[in-house]
Design an enzyme around this catalytic site. Structure first.
Site, PDB file in Angstrom:
ATOM      1  N   SER A 327     -32.233  35.811   5.609  1.00 19.03           N
ATOM      2  CA  SER A 327     -32.442  37.258   5.749  1.00 19.03           C
ATOM      3  C   SER A 327     -33.774  37.626   6.376  1.00 19.03           C
ATOM      4  O   SER A 327     -33.988  38.782   6.733  1.00 19.03           O
ATOM      5  CB  SER A 327     -32.307  37.931   4.382  1.00 19.03           C
ATOM      6  N   HIS A 370     -23.213  47.187  -1.607  1.00 22.95           N
ATOM      7  CA  HIS A 370     -24.353  48.085  -1.741  1.00 22.95           C
ATOM      8  C   HIS A 370     -24.001  49.545  -1.501  1.00 22.95           C
ATOM      9  O   HIS A 370     -24.883  50.408  -1.554  1.00 22.95           O
ATOM     10  CB  HIS A 370     -25.451  47.688  -0.740  1.00 22.95           C
ATOM     11  N   CYS A 383     -28.988  43.914   2.479  1.00 26.48           N
ATOM     12  CA  CYS A 383     -27.532  44.018   2.602  1.00 26.48           C
ATOM     13  C   CYS A 383     -27.046  43.251   3.835  1.00 26.48           C
ATOM     14  O   CYS A 383     -27.517  43.491   4.951  1.00 26.48           O
ATOM     15  CB  CYS A 383     -27.130  45.501   2.708  1.00 26.48           C
TER      16      CYS A 383
END
Length: 647
Positions: A327, A370, A383
């Site tokens: 991420s 989310h 997310c």
């Protein structure tokens, strides 16, 4: 019957002529000899005197002092210390076995060194000094000197040997030196005579190897008079060589040793850059090893232990290690979409926990999803579905181009061994190297830092510095050479929309300072020093549909080699960035739990220039931090094994 007078006179004349011819010939030969003797004794006297002198005068090389290495504040990283050794020259020794036997009665000769010396004495030229005992003490040198008449060809010598007082902290970045090997010589077209001196040391890896030509220096010479046994009687002439140039690197000893100690017990790496100059302040790889072991010749047992260590201490993970960035790559995808005008700050994407792409379900890390997320919340909460959607809009070429713009897939020219290029994949890359067409699912994986994309901790630190400053910062390891400053890596503008970058920074600030941020527990409490960051967790195994339906197993329940890599990138202070940092913990589990706390602690050390006050940490962390600081202080103050040997 008597010969007539006429005949007698004729015979006399013949004898006289013959005598004259013979006498003339003798005079001519004698004259030639006398001329030759004069030519040899007068005209060529100097030449023959020189030849005679050369029979008793040797010309020897003097090894230059190797250039030293210092940190950015002028503190020692690599230095030279006196080292005593004993050499044997075959031509002068005669019966080498008898000489070695007498020498062994005076000095302890290690079996390994002795066997190597025997091989060298048999294989090398007869006039080459061969080391039979290295790093001996002064008492041993004295015994050899006193018994010199009984040890023809044996010479006690004092030289310089490399020492790394900080031990493992710099083993990967700076590297180490070692004795010149036949393999080293084979790599050179015409190796200079200096490299054949006994146990002459050259750089093997890291900066020591990459800047060997700068650090080595130039040899000096000396003319010495020797007796019939080859023993040096006196020094006639000496011409000193040129020492190698000193090098000052950009790293900070205090930060480097702290980071190395903080990473202990993990297979991990940390890289910190100065956001103004691109200077590498920290380049730590864990676990490390003592480079001093390699200087004096590492034992087979010690080397085998390093090779078999599952945490892989030998590679420099900071620049050689390449990992899926997870991420931490999402800022790249977000900027690619913003730069292409395919999304704005307020647009929301609905995350139900997955996204269908070409008939395949790509999951978010949060099983229930989310809900509606915009750019800010997508980074704050990490997310995945938001970035799957951005990948569908931008495509791999846009993502790949932005990644390279931020430093992913760029091989930086640094004087370290095997600096990795990483990979910002594209359609052409997959077709060329995999022989397959690019799939839309590949874009979805790349968007969240999985799939084919790979980055080193160095590249992640560069990416973070560029995001923080809007400039194309280039990392720099060498600050000065022989006192001459080297160009900085300040960098020109990236040419990106500042509003886009400002929004990315604001979201990264929320990651660490908003209660819903994935790194909130690893925040800095001091308002003026708050950091902005991004967590990352990259999978190293495939999760089956059955496991996903039953519940993905926690990393703690998996064997170490199947656990996710943990990553964290950050810059601070958030409103006036001074430092950019990346931390990767191999198989550490989650970025928020394994990598972020380490990064926060290293960042605080840099911001405060030493141990920060406990008030800079969240209240709940302070008892643990106090204990950790005490442990790390003891760790940093612990002498290296090499220092213990000297004591």
């Amino acid at each position: 019957m008597r010969r007539p007078a006429r005949d007698r006179a004729e015979g006399q004349r013949r004898i006289t002529r013959r005598a004259l011819v013979l006498g003339g010939a003798q005079v001519a030969v004698l004259g030639a000899l006398l001329f030759r003797m004069r030519h040899l004794q007068v005209d060529q006297a100097d030449e023959f005197r020189l030849l005679a002198d050369e029979n008793r005068i040797n010309l020897q090389l003097i090894a230059p002092a190797r250039g030293r290495i210092f940190d950015r504040e002028g503190r020692v990283i690599a230095e030279n210390v006196p080292s005593y050794r004993i050499t044997v020259t075959r031509e002068q020794a005669g019966d080498t076995e008898a000489v070695l036997d007498r020498l062994a009665r005076l000095v302890e000769l290690k079996t390994g060194e002795l066997e190597k010396a025997r091989r060298d004495l048999a294989e090398l030229r007869g006039d080459t000094p061969v080391t039979v005992a290295d790093r001996v003490d002064w008492e041993a040198i004295s015994r050899v000197a006193v018994n010199a008449p009984a040890l023809p060809g044996v010479t006690p010598e004092v030289g310089l040997s490399r020492r790394y007082p900080l031990g493992a902290a710099y083993a990967h970045a700076i590297g180490y030196v070692g004795a010149v090997s036949e393999r080293d010589l084979d790599r050179l077209d015409a190796p200079e005579a200096l490299l054949r001196l006994p146990r002459f040391q050259i750089g093997k890896i890291g900066l020591e190897a990459r800047h060997e030509d700068i650090l080595r220096g130039e040899a000096g010479t000396r003319r010495v008079e020797v007796n019939a046994a080859g023993r040096i009687m006196r020094e006639l002439e000496r011409q000193e060589g040129s020492p190698g140039a000193d090098i000052q690197v950009t790293c900070d000893n205090a930060l480097q040793t702290y980071a190395h100690a903080r990473l202990r017990g993990e297979g991990a790496a940390a890289v910190m850059l100065d956001c103004e100059t691109g200077d590498i302040l920290v380049c730590a790889s864990s676990p490390g090893y003592d480079p001093n072991l390699f200087v004096r010749g590492i034992s087979s047992a010690d080397y085998r232990a390093l090779l078999e260590d599952p945490l892989r201490p030998l590679p420099n993970k900071a620049v050689q290690g390449i990992y899926p960035p997870g991420s931490t790559f999402k800022m790249v995808t977000a900027l690619a979409a913003l730069d292409a005008g395919l999304v704005d700050f307020n647009e929301t994407v609905y995350c139900p926990g997955f996204k269908e792409v070409s008939g395949r379900r790509f999951h978010c890390w949060k099983r229930g999803g989310h809900g509606n997320v915009d750019l800010h919340r997508s980074l704050r909460n990490s997310c995945d579905v938001y970035y799957y959607e951005m990948a569908m809009r931008v495509g791999i070429e846009g993502i790949s181009a932005m990644a390279r713009r931020l430093g992913i897939g760029e091989q930086f020219d640094l004087p370290m061994t095997s600096v990795a290029e990483g990979l910002a994949p594209s359609r052409q890359w997959k077709l060329a190297y995999r022989g397959e067409a690019w799939m839309v699912g590949d874009s979805a994986n790349t968007a969240i830092g999985q799939g084919f994309v790979l980055a080193s901790p160095l590249q992640l630190a560069v990416m973070t510095a560029r995001l923080a400053t809007s400039r194309a910062i280039v990392p720099r390891l060498v600050k000065s050479i022989a006192g001459v400053d080297q160009p900085t890596g300040h960098g020109d503008s990236l040419g990106l929309n500042e509003n886009h970058l400002r929004e990315i920074r604001r979201a990264m600030f929320a990651v660490s300072n908003n209660q819903r941020g994935t790194a909130f527990r690893s925040r800095i409490v001091e308002d003026s020093l708050r950091l902005a960051g991004k967590t990352g967790t990259s999978q190293v195994r495939n999760i089956s549909a059955t496991e996903r339906a039953d519940g993905v197993r926690d990393n703690r329940d998996l064997p170490r080699e199947q656990r996710d890599h943990a990553l964290f990138v950050a810059f601070a202070p958030h409103d006036a960035p001074r430092f950019a940092l990346s931390v990767v913990v191999e198989h550490g589990g989650g970025g928020s739990t394994a990598a972020a706390p380490i990064a926060r602690d290293i960042m605080l050390q840099a911001l405060y220039g030493g141990d920060p006050p406990l008030s800079a940490y969240p209240a709940a962390d302070r008892p643990r931090i106090r204990t950790l600081q005490e442990e790390l202080k003891r760790e940093r103050e612990r002498p290296t094994p090499e220092a213990n040997d000297r004591a």
